[in-house]
Scaffold this motif. Structure first.
Motif, short mmCIF file in Angstrom:
data_model
loop_
_atom_site.label_atom_id
_atom_site.label_comp_id
_atom_site.label_asym_id
_atom_site.label_seq_id
_atom_site.Cartn_x
_atom_site.Cartn_y
_atom_site.Cartn_z
N ASP A 109 0.79 -1.23 0.00
CA ASP A 109 0.00 0.00 0.00
C ASP A 109 0.82 1.27 0.00
OD1 ASP A 109 -2.29 -1.53 -0.02
OD2 ASP A 109 -2.57 -1.44 2.14
N ILE A 110 2.03 1.24 0.56
CA ILE A 110 2.88 2.42 0.60
C ILE A 110 4.31 2.02 0.25
CG2 ILE A 110 1.44 3.62 2.28
CD1 ILE A 110 3.52 2.93 4.40
N SER A 111 5.10 2.99 -0.18
CA SER A 111 6.50 2.69 -0.49
C SER A 111 7.32 2.65 0.80
CB SER A 111 7.07 3.73 -1.45
OG SER A 111 7.16 4.98 -0.81
N SER A 112 8.48 2.05 0.71
CA SER A 112 9.32 1.87 1.89
C SER A 112 10.02 3.16 2.32
CB SER A 112 10.36 0.78 1.63
OG SER A 112 11.20 1.18 0.57
N ASP A 113 9.81 4.26 1.63
CA ASP A 113 10.48 5.49 2.02
C ASP A 113 9.67 6.36 2.98
OD1 ASP A 113 8.72 6.14 0.01
OD2 ASP A 113 10.24 6.91 -1.35
N PHE A 114 8.61 5.81 3.56
CA PHE A 114 7.90 6.46 4.66
C PHE A 114 8.47 5.95 5.97
CE2 PHE A 114 4.81 7.18 1.34
CZ PHE A 114 4.42 8.48 1.61
N GLU A 115 8.62 6.84 6.94
CA GLU A 115 9.16 6.45 8.23
C GLU A 115 8.10 6.35 9.32
OE1 GLU A 115 12.08 7.63 5.58
OE2 GLU A 115 10.61 9.06 6.35
N ARG A 116 6.89 6.82 9.04
CA ARG A 116 5.86 6.83 10.07
C ARG A 116 4.48 6.73 9.42
NH1 ARG A 116 6.82 8.41 14.84
NH2 ARG A 116 8.73 9.49 14.23
N ILE A 117 3.60 5.93 10.06
CA ILE A 117 2.20 5.90 9.66
C ILE A 117 1.37 5.99 10.94
CG2 ILE A 117 2.13 3.37 9.52
CD1 ILE A 117 0.00 3.82 7.23
N ILE A 177 11.14 -2.73 4.86
CA ILE A 177 10.25 -2.02 5.79
C ILE A 177 11.01 -1.62 7.05
CG2 ILE A 177 8.22 -2.24 7.28
CD1 ILE A 177 7.17 -4.33 5.31
N ASP A 178 10.85 -0.37 7.45
CA ASP A 178 11.29 0.11 8.76
C ASP A 178 10.44 1.33 9.04
OD1 ASP A 178 12.45 0.69 11.14
OD2 ASP A 178 14.43 1.19 10.30
N ILE A 179 9.34 1.12 9.78
CA ILE A 179 8.36 2.19 9.94
C ILE A 179 7.82 2.21 11.37
CG2 ILE A 179 6.40 0.81 9.15
CD1 ILE A 179 5.46 3.38 7.61
N ASN A 180 7.65 3.40 11.89
CA ASN A 180 7.00 3.60 13.19
C ASN A 180 5.51 3.76 12.94
OD1 ASN A 180 9.42 3.66 14.80
ND2 ASN A 180 9.83 5.63 13.84
N PHE A 181 4.69 3.37 13.93
CA PHE A 181 3.24 3.45 13.74
C PHE A 181 2.54 3.76 15.05
CE2 PHE A 181 4.37 -0.98 14.43
CZ PHE A 181 3.50 -1.37 15.43
N SER A 182 1.30 4.28 14.94
CA SER A 182 0.48 4.53 16.12
C SER A 182 -1.00 4.33 15.77
CB SER A 182 0.71 5.94 16.66
OG SER A 182 0.28 6.91 15.73
N ASN A 183 -1.78 3.99 16.80
CA ASN A 183 -3.24 3.81 16.73
C ASN A 183 -3.68 2.68 15.81
OD1 ASN A 183 -3.85 5.76 18.63
ND2 ASN A 183 -3.88 7.39 17.12
N PHE A 184 -2.90 1.62 15.75
CA PHE A 184 -3.34 0.40 15.08
C PHE A 184 -3.67 -0.61 16.17
CE2 PHE A 184 -1.31 2.52 11.63
CZ PHE A 184 -2.02 2.11 10.52
N ASP A 185 -4.83 -1.27 16.03
CA ASP A 185 -5.31 -2.20 17.05
C ASP A 185 -5.04 -3.65 16.73
OD1 ASP A 185 -8.03 -0.11 16.65
OD2 ASP A 185 -6.78 -0.04 18.46
N SER A 186 -4.82 -3.95 15.46
CA SER A 186 -4.67 -5.33 15.02
C SER A 186 -3.44 -5.42 14.13
CB SER A 186 -5.93 -5.75 14.24
OG SER A 186 -5.80 -7.07 13.77
N PHE A 187 -2.70 -6.54 14.26
CA PHE A 187 -1.45 -6.71 13.53
C PHE A 187 -1.43 -8.08 12.88
CE2 PHE A 187 -0.92 -4.08 17.26
CZ PHE A 187 -0.48 -2.90 16.68
N GLU A 188 -1.01 -8.13 11.61
CA GLU A 188 -0.94 -9.39 10.87
C GLU A 188 0.45 -9.56 10.30
OE1 GLU A 188 -4.05 -9.65 7.97
OE2 GLU A 188 -5.60 -9.13 9.42
N GLY A 189 1.16 -10.58 10.77
CA GLY A 189 2.47 -10.89 10.25
C GLY A 189 2.37 -11.64 8.93
N GLY A 190 3.51 -11.79 8.27
CA GLY A 190 3.53 -12.50 7.00
C GLY A 190 3.73 -13.99 7.19
#
Length: 187
Positions: free
Chosen positions: A128-136, A169-182
């Motif tokens: 959904d996004i490129s790897s050049d974002f550092e935060r979502i 991928i190397d990204i910081n994140f906030s306000n996500f409630d659910s996580f799905e690994g590969g």
């Protein structure tokens, strides 16, 4: 039809079709709405605020070159913007739904941020996004964060310093409630 800005601050309020807008240098404001159709929107080296909204509005290429630009994207149809390439510094993209932009790139900043403005979204960091974002950042709850199936991913979830890294991928994140690994090992 083309619009070309100067070296000082320009403000463009666009509600009609244009081939291109080059806002030029200066701290520009570009507001595109009401079903306007544009091929190219670009700007120069200063901080710019780009607002794109409304059903039927579309842009083929949206590119900024300069400082820490802010993009406000809302109420658009799916794939309304074909390519958004943020500038070289720390840019912020406020967007209601990621599917509004087909190719989303954060540019070359060290703290490029996507801020989701609507709850209940699933974001796949590999597609959904490129790897050049550092935060979502999700501004509301009820969101799911996914990673792809080709890399080992390391998740750090401690409430204040949330991060996932692995492969590109190397990204910081906030306000996500659910996580799905590969399908490859996640830790």
């Amino acid at each position: 039809r083309q619009l070309i800005g100067g070296s000082a601050k320009d403000t463009f309020d666009i509600t009609h079709n244009f081939t291109s807008i080059n806002a030029g240098n200066g701290a520009n404001e570009v507001n595109i709405s009401a079903g306007a159709v544009l091929t190219t929107v670009s700007s120069g080296d200063d901080v710019d605020i780009i607002t794109v909204s409304g059903a039927g509005t579309s842009i083929t290429s949206l590119t900024t070159a300069g400082e820490s630009d802010v993009y406000n994207l809302s109420g658009l149809d799916a794939a309304a913007i074909t390519t958004l390439n943020a500038g070289d510094n720390n840019d912020t993209i406020n967007i209601d739904y990621l599917n509004r932009v087909t190719n989303l790139s954060g540019g070359n900043g060290s703290d490029d941020t996507i801020a989701l403005t609507v709850a209940g979204q699933t974001v796949n960091l590999s597609t959904d996004i490129s790897s050049d974002f550092e935060r979502i950042n999700a501004l509301s709850t009820g969101n799911t964060l996914q990673v792809g199936n080709s890399d080992i991913n390391v998740w750090t979830i401690d409430g204040s310093n949330n991060n996932v890294s692995g492969g590109a991928i190397d990204i910081n994140f906030s306000n996500f409630d659910s996580f799905e690994g590969g399908s490859v090992k996640d830790t």
